[in-house]
Design a protein around this motif. Sequence first.
Motif, mmCIF file in Angstrom:
data_model
loop_
_atom_site.group_PDB
_atom_site.id
_atom_site.type_symbol
_atom_site.label_atom_id
_atom_site.label_comp_id
_atom_site.label_asym_id
_atom_site.label_seq_id
_atom_site.Cartn_x
_atom_site.Cartn_y
_atom_site.Cartn_z
ATOM 1 N N TYR A 134 -2.682 12.994 -14.192
ATOM 2 C CA TYR A 134 -3.280 11.996 -15.079
ATOM 3 C C TYR A 134 -3.786 10.776 -14.296
ATOM 4 N N PHE A 135 -2.955 10.271 -13.393
ATOM 5 C CA PHE A 135 -3.338 9.073 -12.635
ATOM 6 C C PHE A 135 -4.517 9.354 -11.704
ATOM 7 N N ILE A 136 -4.548 10.512 -11.106
ATOM 8 C CA ILE A 136 -5.653 10.851 -10.194
ATOM 9 C C ILE A 136 -6.965 10.962 -10.970
ATOM 10 N N LYS A 137 -6.888 11.555 -12.160
ATOM 11 C CA LYS A 137 -8.100 11.729 -12.975
ATOM 12 C C LYS A 137 -8.580 10.410 -13.575
ATOM 13 N N LYS A 138 -7.647 9.572 -14.017
ATOM 14 C CA LYS A 138 -8.021 8.343 -14.721
ATOM 15 C C LYS A 138 -8.432 7.217 -13.770
ATOM 16 N N TYR A 139 -7.896 7.226 -12.537
ATOM 17 C CA TYR A 139 -8.174 6.119 -11.618
ATOM 18 C C TYR A 139 -8.786 6.628 -10.308
ATOM 19 N N PRO A 140 -9.999 7.184 -10.379
ATOM 20 C CA PRO A 140 -10.637 7.742 -9.180
ATOM 21 C C PRO A 140 -11.031 6.683 -8.144
ATOM 22 N N SER A 141 -11.080 5.422 -8.555
ATOM 23 C CA SER A 141 -11.403 4.365 -7.588
ATOM 24 C C SER A 141 -10.216 4.066 -6.675
ATOM 25 N N LEU A 142 -9.026 4.505 -7.079
ATOM 26 C CA LEU A 142 -7.819 4.253 -6.292
ATOM 27 C C LEU A 142 -7.280 5.512 -5.617
ATOM 28 N N PHE A 143 -7.356 6.644 -6.341
ATOM 29 C CA PHE A 143 -6.672 7.852 -5.891
ATOM 30 C C PHE A 143 -7.647 9.001 -5.642
ATOM 31 N N LEU A 144 -7.371 9.769 -4.598
ATOM 32 C CA LEU A 144 -8.219 10.902 -4.229
ATOM 33 C C LEU A 144 -7.694 12.235 -4.741
ATOM 34 N N SER A 145 -6.442 12.540 -4.443
ATOM 35 C CA SER A 145 -5.935 13.873 -4.753
ATOM 36 C C SER A 145 -4.414 13.900 -4.748
ATOM 37 N N LYS A 146 -3.885 15.021 -5.249
ATOM 38 C CA LYS A 146 -2.441 15.265 -5.236
ATOM 39 C C LYS A 146 -2.100 16.153 -4.057
ATOM 40 N N THR A 147 -0.964 15.890 -3.433
ATOM 41 C CA THR A 147 -0.472 16.746 -2.358
ATOM 42 C C THR A 147 0.952 17.172 -2.691
ATOM 43 N N GLY A 148 1.424 18.202 -1.999
ATOM 44 C CA GLY A 148 2.796 18.638 -2.173
ATOM 45 C C GLY A 148 2.953 19.725 -3.207
ATOM 46 N N PHE A 149 4.197 19.893 -3.677
ATOM 47 C CA PHE A 149 4.545 21.019 -4.536
ATOM 48 C C PHE A 149 5.868 20.711 -5.224
ATOM 49 N N GLY A 150 6.065 21.257 -6.402
ATOM 50 C CA GLY A 150 7.329 21.070 -7.102
ATOM 51 C C GLY A 150 7.590 19.607 -7.396
ATOM 52 N N LEU A 151 8.748 19.113 -6.962
ATOM 53 C CA LEU A 151 9.073 17.690 -7.098
ATOM 54 C C LEU A 151 9.101 17.004 -5.732
ATOM 55 N N MET A 152 8.231 17.494 -4.833
ATOM 56 C CA MET A 152 7.955 16.838 -3.554
ATOM 57 C C MET A 152 6.456 16.591 -3.536
ATOM 58 N N LEU A 153 6.059 15.420 -4.038
ATOM 59 C CA LEU A 153 4.657 15.169 -4.360
ATOM 60 C C LEU A 153 4.120 13.915 -3.686
ATOM 61 N N GLY A 154 2.811 13.903 -3.487
ATOM 62 C CA GLY A 154 2.151 12.739 -2.940
ATOM 63 C C GLY A 154 0.823 12.498 -3.634
ATOM 64 N N ILE A 155 0.412 11.237 -3.672
ATOM 65 C CA ILE A 155 -0.923 10.869 -4.143
ATOM 66 C C ILE A 155 -1.666 10.268 -2.962
ATOM 67 N N THR A 156 -2.818 10.846 -2.638
ATOM 68 C CA THR A 156 -3.624 10.337 -1.538
ATOM 69 C C THR A 156 -4.427 9.132 -2.022
ATOM 70 N N LEU A 157 -4.274 8.023 -1.326
ATOM 71 C CA LEU A 157 -4.971 6.800 -1.708
ATOM 72 C C LEU A 157 -6.352 6.740 -1.072
ATOM 73 N N LYS A 158 -7.284 6.099 -1.782
ATOM 74 C CA LYS A 158 -8.613 5.876 -1.201
ATOM 75 C C LYS A 158 -8.541 4.776 -0.154
ATOM 76 N N GLU A 159 -9.561 4.714 0.647
ATOM 77 C CA GLU A 159 -9.610 3.686 1.695
ATOM 78 C C GLU A 159 -9.515 2.294 1.083
ATOM 79 N N LYS A 160 -8.902 1.412 1.840
ATOM 80 C CA LYS A 160 -8.752 0.010 1.485
ATOM 81 C C LYS A 160 -7.722 -0.229 0.379
ATOM 82 N N VAL A 161 -6.998 0.815 -0.021
ATOM 83 C CA VAL A 161 -5.867 0.622 -0.921
ATOM 84 C C VAL A 161 -4.623 0.529 -0.052
ATOM 85 N N ASN A 162 -3.936 -0.603 -0.139
ATOM 86 C CA ASN A 162 -2.818 -0.889 0.757
ATOM 87 C C ASN A 162 -1.548 -0.176 0.295
ATOM 88 N N LEU A 163 -1.094 0.761 1.111
ATOM 89 C CA LEU A 163 0.077 1.572 0.766
ATOM 90 C C LEU A 163 1.332 0.715 0.647
#
Length: 394
Positions: free
Chosen positions: A311-340
């Motif tokens: 949901y967050f990746i789809k709704k906020y494409p200016s911030l997030f690029l994609s989902k990584t991982g599997f199961g309950l070991m997950l990551g959200i790839t941030l777009k450039e200039k978003v401070n981790l």
Amino acid sequence: MDKTNYLLPLYNRLDISFVKGKKSILYDEKGKDYVDFSSGIGVNSLGYCNKKVIKTIKKQANKILHSSNIYHIKPQKECAKKIVALSTYDMQCFFCNSGAEANESAIKLARKYGNIAFNKTKYKIITIRNSFHGRTITTLKATAQDDKHKYFGPYPDGFVYADNINEAISLIDEDTVAVMIELIQGEGGVFMQDKAQVRELSKILKKNKLLLIVDEVQTGVYRSGNFLMSQHYEITPNIITLAKGLATGIPIGVMMTNLKNIFAKGDHGSTFGGNHLSTSVSNTVLNILEQYKNSGKLESNIKYFNKYIDYFIKKYPSLFLSKTGFGLMLGITLKEKVNLDEIVQLSLNYRILVLNSGTNILRFLPPLNISKKEIKIGFKRFEKIVRKLNIRKQ
């Protein structure tokens, strides 16, 4: 909070201290509640204050906490039997205290195998770029991240780094004894290895009587949905390492292997490894998680949590690029200039605990039994942060 410092400055600590927890909620010294999407970096598989775990700890504390591995330890034998059964592999276990120790054990076993199984000694172990295998001198060298190798050399020889699985295959030579991989790199960006490439690697190693070592310190113990991530990949490793979620906070590590006749008495050992307390708690944790998995609740939780990430990746494409991982070991790839680091701090301010990974990945490792209500509350708070950042970018 006491600012007097008696500790070595090894951690970039966030300015908070937790005093208690319940289920997947932590509480600070002021009584404020925090939804835990980090579980102590994948350790607290059952969250906090699980009644059955508390009962096990109290019961064991009233009997015996530790003897020594020069004597038989009944719960250790029971735990080994349980782990082997859940793995579905024909293996034996060695117990230690951490993931690094489990990986150190795996490396020692592989080196001995390379010394006795061939006419010419084989010793090289190939690992994958951005891997993380521990902080002992040897496991640090196995960790294929150059920036972590400063200052601590000289290191043990015999480690070769590949950029990916295919390159690892191409680097196998007459000195190679093993390839050591994480099926999902926890510290290296929640990066998931390609299934077909891993299976090809496994096939080639088996054909040449070389070893496949799978570091499941973070992916193991049902974090993927199955007991082991290796089961998803449909491979049979020679050595698997486990730790983190095995005892939901009690230190424990396991090196399991189908090489049953390589180590001899005295080749390896551990003072604390597999003692009465750690293995008793692990037995309880594994029984709870097995039932949780078989009930379908774990799979339901995984789907529910993943829906929010999507949901967050789809709704906020200016911030997030994609989902990584599997199961309950997950990551959200941030777009450039978003401070981790800023997102991690903002999350803390809004009372959610999340983690970073690599340079641009926001990592989620919630307790496996986190409730749907807790997930909903946590992501409701997270969206407040996301909206704030999204407005700033516009």
